[in-house]
Design a protein around this motif. Structure first.
Motif, short mmCIF file in Angstrom:
data_model
loop_
_atom_site.label_atom_id
_atom_site.label_comp_id
_atom_site.label_asym_id
_atom_site.label_seq_id
_atom_site.Cartn_x
_atom_site.Cartn_y
_atom_site.Cartn_z
N GLY A 1 0.81 -1.21 0.00
CA GLY A 1 0.00 0.00 0.00
C GLY A 1 0.84 1.25 0.00
N TYR A 2 0.20 2.36 0.33
CA TYR A 2 0.90 3.64 0.34
C TYR A 2 1.84 3.73 1.54
CZ TYR A 2 -1.59 5.83 -3.51
OH TYR A 2 -2.05 6.16 -4.76
N MET A 3 3.02 4.29 1.28
CA MET A 3 4.02 4.51 2.31
C MET A 3 4.47 5.97 2.26
SD MET A 3 4.55 1.38 3.58
CE MET A 3 6.17 1.32 4.35
N PHE A 4 4.97 6.46 3.41
CA PHE A 4 5.59 7.77 3.49
C PHE A 4 7.10 7.56 3.62
CE2 PHE A 4 2.00 10.67 5.27
CZ PHE A 4 1.10 10.11 4.39
N GLU A 5 7.87 8.22 2.78
CA GLU A 5 9.32 8.13 2.88
C GLU A 5 9.86 9.44 3.44
OE1 GLU A 5 12.41 6.25 -0.06
OE2 GLU A 5 12.07 8.36 -0.65
N TYR A 6 10.48 9.36 4.64
CA TYR A 6 11.02 10.54 5.31
C TYR A 6 12.51 10.74 5.03
CZ TYR A 6 6.72 10.77 8.09
OH TYR A 6 5.42 10.88 8.49
N PHE A 7 13.19 9.63 4.73
CA PHE A 7 14.64 9.71 4.52
C PHE A 7 15.07 8.58 3.60
CE2 PHE A 7 18.98 8.44 5.52
CZ PHE A 7 19.66 9.65 5.54
N SER A 8 16.00 8.91 2.68
CA SER A 8 16.56 7.90 1.80
C SER A 8 17.96 8.33 1.38
CB SER A 8 15.69 7.69 0.55
OG SER A 8 16.26 6.73 -0.31
N ASP A 9 18.97 7.51 1.71
CA ASP A 9 20.34 7.84 1.35
C ASP A 9 21.20 6.59 1.42
OD1 ASP A 9 22.53 9.77 0.78
OD2 ASP A 9 23.22 9.18 2.77
N SER A 10 21.88 6.30 0.33
CA SER A 10 22.84 5.18 0.28
C SER A 10 22.23 3.86 0.76
CB SER A 10 24.08 5.52 1.11
OG SER A 10 24.68 6.72 0.64
N GLY A 11 21.02 3.57 0.31
CA GLY A 11 20.39 2.31 0.66
C GLY A 11 19.71 2.28 2.01
N LEU A 12 19.76 3.39 2.74
CA LEU A 12 19.11 3.49 4.05
C LEU A 12 17.84 4.32 3.92
CD1 LEU A 12 19.23 2.96 7.11
CD2 LEU A 12 20.60 5.06 7.32
N ARG A 13 16.72 3.75 4.38
CA ARG A 13 15.43 4.44 4.24
C ARG A 13 14.66 4.42 5.56
NH1 ARG A 13 12.41 1.84 -0.85
NH2 ARG A 13 11.39 3.89 -1.00
N PHE A 14 13.96 5.51 5.80
CA PHE A 14 13.05 5.63 6.94
C PHE A 14 11.66 5.82 6.38
CE2 PHE A 14 11.41 8.76 10.34
CZ PHE A 14 10.81 7.75 11.07
N LEU A 15 10.79 4.83 6.60
CA LEU A 15 9.47 4.80 6.00
C LEU A 15 8.39 4.72 7.08
CD1 LEU A 15 10.19 2.04 3.31
CD2 LEU A 15 10.30 4.52 2.98
N ALA A 16 7.18 5.07 6.68
CA ALA A 16 6.04 4.94 7.59
C ALA A 16 4.81 4.51 6.80
CB ALA A 16 5.77 6.26 8.31
N ARG A 17 3.97 3.75 7.45
CA ARG A 17 2.71 3.29 6.85
C ARG A 17 1.56 3.88 7.66
NH1 ARG A 17 -0.99 1.81 3.36
NH2 ARG A 17 -1.96 -0.24 3.60
N PRO A 18 0.77 4.80 7.07
CA PRO A 18 -0.38 5.37 7.80
C PRO A 18 -1.51 4.34 7.87
CG PRO A 18 0.27 6.73 5.90
CD PRO A 18 0.90 5.39 5.74
N LEU A 19 -1.98 4.06 9.06
CA LEU A 19 -3.04 3.07 9.25
C LEU A 19 -4.23 3.70 9.95
CD1 LEU A 19 -0.85 0.06 10.43
CD2 LEU A 19 -1.87 0.39 8.17
N PRO A 20 -5.42 3.49 9.42
CA PRO A 20 -6.60 4.09 10.04
C PRO A 20 -7.02 3.36 11.31
CG PRO A 20 -7.27 2.71 8.22
CD PRO A 20 -5.76 2.70 8.23
#
Length: 221
Positions: A123-142
């Motif tokens: 589903g939809y994800m929020f990406e807050y950070f991405s650099d050199s293969g490192l990612r910080f993601l979030a999944r909004p859930l109702p």
């Protein structure tokens, strides 16, 4: 001007439909819009949105981009778009992997992942950070609390209540997503491979997304 914008959105849809199919079994019901089965109650308290306001965004399909305004509806699981902020017309584009919505603090995109438990996150994800293969993601859930009808004259009826909960994840080098809380303990277990992080965690607290982003920037240096 509005005609040009609608043509642009149509080109995004046509271009991506040539290479991809809709996700989640959604069907096309027009050149620009698709409609999901309504899940938002007619009357409710709270909000299905991370932010009720339509925020400036850049819609990008990898070949072209367009400035617009967007907000994410966690209950309907769609990105709502206005091509003009004061317009009453709301557009919804198909759920295609190539289409990204770049806001000031994060990017909204749709994809599927495996987490460290072997479960599929789709589903939809929020990406807050991405650099050199490192990612910080979030999944909004109702979080939907159904309406409650009064059973007697001593009770009051209550409308449905909507909230949005965020599940946060760290991804390294394209691997599986590791779910984390916004607490130092969770990040220490992931980033202890660099000695400099011991001092960082002693001197800095993690309480929100911005704290995590600053920590990841430091880790990546």
């Amino acid at each position: 001007m509005k005609k040009n914008i609608l043509i642009f959105l149509l080109l995004i849809v046509i271009n991506n439909l040539n290479a991809q199919s809709y996700m989640n079994g959604m069907a096309n019901s027009g050149p620009l819009k698709i409609f999901t089965k309504a899940k938002t109650p007619e009357k409710y308290t709270g909000s299905p949105y991370i932010n009720d306001l339509f925020l400036p965004t850049i819609i990008d399909d990898g070949e072209r981009s367009l400035e617009a305004f967007a907000r994410y509806n966690s209950v309907e699981e769609v990105v709502e778009i206005k091509v003009q902020k004061n317009s009453d017309e709301i557009n919804v584009l198909p759920k295609l992997k190539a289409i990204k919505y770049r806001l000031l603090d994060y990017t909204i995109f749709i994809d599927n992942f495996k987490n460290t438990e072997g479960e599929t996150i789709n589903g939809y994800m929020f990406e807050y950070f991405s650099d050199s293969g490192l990612r910080f993601l979030a999944r909004p859930l109702p979080d939907v609390i159904p309406a409650k009808e009064a059973r007697s004259g001593y009770e009051e009826s209550r409308p449905a209540h909507l909230d949005v909960n965020m599940s946060y994840y760290i991804q390294k080098d394209g691997g599986r997503l590791k779910e984390v809380r916004l607490k130092e303990k969770d990040f220490k277990s992931i980033f202890s491979d660099k000695g400099k992080m011991d001092t960082y965690f002693k001197e800095n607290k993690i309480k929100n997304e911005k704290d995590v982003i600053e920590m990841l920037k430091f880790y990546s240096e």
